[in-house]
Design an enzyme around this catalytic site. Structure first.
Site, short mmCIF file in Angstrom:
data_model
loop_
_atom_site.label_atom_id
_atom_site.label_comp_id
_atom_site.label_asym_id
_atom_site.label_seq_id
_atom_site.Cartn_x
_atom_site.Cartn_y
_atom_site.Cartn_z
N HIS A 1 37.23 51.58 -11.38
CA HIS A 1 38.37 51.38 -12.56
C HIS A 1 39.72 51.98 -12.05
CE1 HIS A 1 35.19 49.90 -15.27
NE2 HIS A 1 34.52 50.66 -14.39
N GLU B 1 40.01 64.57 11.23
CA GLU B 1 40.10 65.63 12.17
C GLU B 1 39.77 65.43 13.57
OE1 GLU B 1 41.23 69.88 10.03
OE2 GLU B 1 39.61 70.05 11.43
N LYS C 1 51.92 74.35 10.39
CA LYS C 1 51.90 75.62 10.43
C LYS C 1 53.02 76.09 10.96
CE LYS C 1 47.01 76.29 10.65
NZ LYS C 1 45.87 76.53 11.59
O1 PA5 Z 1 37.66 72.16 11.24
C1 PA5 Z 1 38.62 73.28 11.60
O2 PA5 Z 1 38.66 73.57 12.89
C2 PA5 Z 1 39.52 73.54 10.55
O3 PA5 Z 1 39.34 72.86 9.74
C3 PA5 Z 1 39.45 74.96 10.14
O4 PA5 Z 1 38.11 75.15 9.73
C4 PA5 Z 1 40.40 75.36 9.22
O5 PA5 Z 1 41.65 75.23 9.64
C5 PA5 Z 1 40.23 76.98 9.07
O6 PA5 Z 1 40.37 77.50 9.91
P1 PA5 Z 1 40.00 79.27 10.24
O7 PA5 Z 1 38.37 79.18 9.99
O8 PA5 Z 1 40.18 79.62 11.57
O9 PA5 Z 1 40.44 79.97 9.08
#
Ligand code: PA5
Length: 437
Positions: free
Chosen positions: A309, A288, A423
C-alpha cells in the site's frame, strides 16, 4: 529435514544459464575454504558454527543470566554489523510486542538499542524511557572508536555511574570488542568490565553468531545453542562445491544472472513483520559487501502486505530494473480464524472459517504472480518455521551466498572502504584533532 527451500521457477532463468557458472563457483568455493584458516583474512565466519570458542559461549550464557537477574533493560550500544544481527534475530524470534509486555509475561529483560544514530531526540527519549528502571549495557564495537556508539556509551556510562556508583556500574557494563586493540579494549582492561571478543577474522556484518549477536540474543531468552545448531546444519548443507546441489550458491548465481540483464535492485520481501530487522541485517550484509568499485545490486527491503500500500505501485509498474526475493515462512503456530458477521458490511464473510495465515499466503501467491506478470523476476526462499534453527540456518545461508555472490561479481565482499568517506568529512567539520585540514 530441509529447513530452507529455494524456488527459481519465476526468476526467468534457465538451468542451463545457472550451469554455466559451475566452474567459476567451484573455484570460488575452493578459494573461500582455503582462506578460512588465515587469521589475517575475513573468512572466520565460514567454519564458526562448528568451531567457536565454547568457553566464551558459556560465559555469554552466564552473563545473560546475570543481566536477567539484575536488570529490567539491556541497552545494546552498537551500529551496523555491531547491532543489526542481534536485533534481526531478537525481533524474528520474540513476541512482536516483546518490549511492551509486562515483566512477568516477558520473563527476560527488555532489549533497547543506542549508538546507532546521532539524534539527540532519540537519546533523550531513551534516557527518559529508561528512567529509574534497572539496566545493564552491552557496548559493542570492533574498532572501539566508532563515533555513534562512542557517544552513546559515554552518556550511559555516566548515567550508570551516577545511579549505581562506580563499582556497581562496572559490573553492569559488558564490552564486546577486539581481542587486543582499540579504545574499548583499553577501557575495559582499566575498568575491569566483563569483555567478549570479536574474532579478528570476522568482519562486523558477518559477526552475528559471535558474542556481538549472541549476548543480546541470549539475554532476550533465545536459545543460542539451537541458533548455532541451525547454522551448523547450514554449514554442512551448503558445503557442496557443486552448484547443482548447493541452493546457497544457486541463489548467489541467480542474482548475478539477473544483475547481468540490468536487474540492479533486489527487493527482499517478507510477509511477516517479525522479519523487518532480518531484512535490515540482509541489506547491510549485501550492500556493504557488494556495493563497491561502481558495482553491485542495490539491496532494498519491503514488509508485505504492509508496503503493497506504499511501494506496491512502484514494484508493479515503476522502472523495470527490479527483482524480488521473497522469504516465505511455511508454518506458523499462530492462528486467527475469521468469524461470521451477520451484517457483512465489510464483505468479508467469504473468508469465514479461513485462517489468517492462509489468507496471508494467498496474498503472497497473488502478489508474486502480479509482480512476475509485471516483469519483476522472483526468487522464493521458503523457510520451515520461525524458530532458532531456521534463523541460524538462514543467517549462514545468506552470509555464504553473499560472499560467493560478491566474488562472482568480482569485488572483495569483506571490506568496506567507502564507509570511511563520510567519517573523514564529518571529522573535518567537527575539527577532530588530526583532521583539521
Ligand atoms: O560491517 C561492518 O564492518 C560495519 O557495519 C561495522 O560493524 C560498523 O561500522 C561498526 O563498527 P565497529 O564495530 O568498529 O564500531
Amino acid at each position: 529435514m530441509k529447513n530452507i527451500n529455494i524456488d527459481l521457477k519465476n526468476a526467468g532463468i534457465s538451468d542451463k544459464e545457472i550451469a554455466e557458472y559451475k566452474k567459476q563457483v567451484a573455484k570460488i568455493h575452493e578459494e573461500l575454504h582455503e582462506r578460512v584458516d588465515d587469521e589475517n583474512d575475513f573468512v572466520g565466519w565460514l567454519n564458526l558454527p562448528s568451531n567457536y570458542d565454547k568457553k566464551e559461549f558459556d560465559r555469554i550464557k552466564k552473563a545473560a543470566k546475570k543481566i536477567k537477574k539484575e536488570s529490567d533493560v539491556l541497552l545494546v550500544i552498537g551500529i551496523g554489523g555491531s547491532y543489526l544481527g542481534a536485533r534481526a534475530v531478537i525481533e524474528s524470534l520474540t513476541n512482536t510486542f516483546y518490549n511492551l509486555l509486562p515483566n512477568k509475561q516477558r520473563k527476560f529483560p527488555q532489549i533497547l538499542y543506542a549508538g546507532n544514530n546521532l539524534s539527540p531526540n532519540y537519546l533523550n527519549d531513551l534516557i527518559h524511557y529508561i528512567g529509574d528502571k534497572d539496566f545493564s549495557v552491552n557496548v559493542i564495537s570492533k574498532s572501539g572508536t566508532t563515533t555513534e556508539p562512542g557517544i552513546a556509551f559515554r552518556v550511559f556510562r555516566e548515567i550508570l555511574e551516577n545511579k549505581y556508583g562506580i563499582e556497581e556500574a562496572r559490573s553492569r557494563i559488558y564490552v564486546t570488542t577486539d581481542k587486543e586493540k582499540g579504545a574499548l579494549k583499553t577501557l575495559s582492561d582499566s575498568e575491569g568490565y566483563e569483555r567478549f571478543v570479536i574474532p579478528d577474522n570476522i568482519g562486523g556484518r558477518y559477526s552475528v553468531l559471535t558474542a556481538v549477536g549472541l549476548l543480546p540474543i541470549a539475554t532476550a531468552g533465545i536459545d543460542i545453542d539451537k541458533l548455532m545448531e541451525g547454522a551448523r546444519i547450514a554449514q554442512e548443507r551448503y558445503n557442496d562445491s557443486d552448484l547443482k546441489y548447493n541452493d546457497c550458491y544457486r541463489y548467489a548465481v541467480a542474482r548475478n544472472i539477473l544483475h547481468k540483464s540490468n536487474r540492479n535492485i533486489e527487493i527482499l520481501a517478507n510477509y511477516e513483520p517479525k522479519l523487518h530487522y532480518f531484512t535490515e541485517w540482509w541489506k547491510q550484509l549485501f550492500g556493504e559487501s557488494e556495493g563497491k568499485e561502481n558495482k553491485g545490486i542495490f539491496p532494498a527491503g519491503v514488509d508485505l502486505t504492509t508496503d503493497l500500500h506504499s511501494m506496491g505501485q512502484y514494484i508493479q509498474e515503476g522502472r523495470r530494473e527490479l527483482f524480488e526475493t521473497v522469504i516465505s515462512v511455511k508454518n506458523t503456530d499462530s492462528q486467527v480464524t475469521i468469524n461470521v458477521d451477520e451484517d457483512n458490511l465489510d464483505g468479508l464473510n467469504y473468508l469465514v472459517g479461513k485462517d489468517l495465515d492462509f489468507i496471508n499466503k494467498k496474498a503472497m501467491e497473488g502478489t508474486i504472480k502480479a509482480h512476475v506478470d509485471g516483469d519483476v523476476p522472483n526468487i522464493k526462499i521458503e523457510i520451515d518455521t520461525l524458530n532458532e534453527e531456521c534463523i541460524g540456518e538462514m543467517i549462514y545461508f545468506f552470509e555464504k551466498a553473499c560472499a560467493v555472490s560478491g566474488m562472482i561479481l568480482g569485488v572483495n565482499p569483506f571490506n568496506q572502504p567507502g564507509v570511511e568517506k563520510y567519517k573523514t568529512n564529518m571529522f573535518k567539520l567537527l575539527k577532530k584533532p588530526g583532521y583539521e585540514k
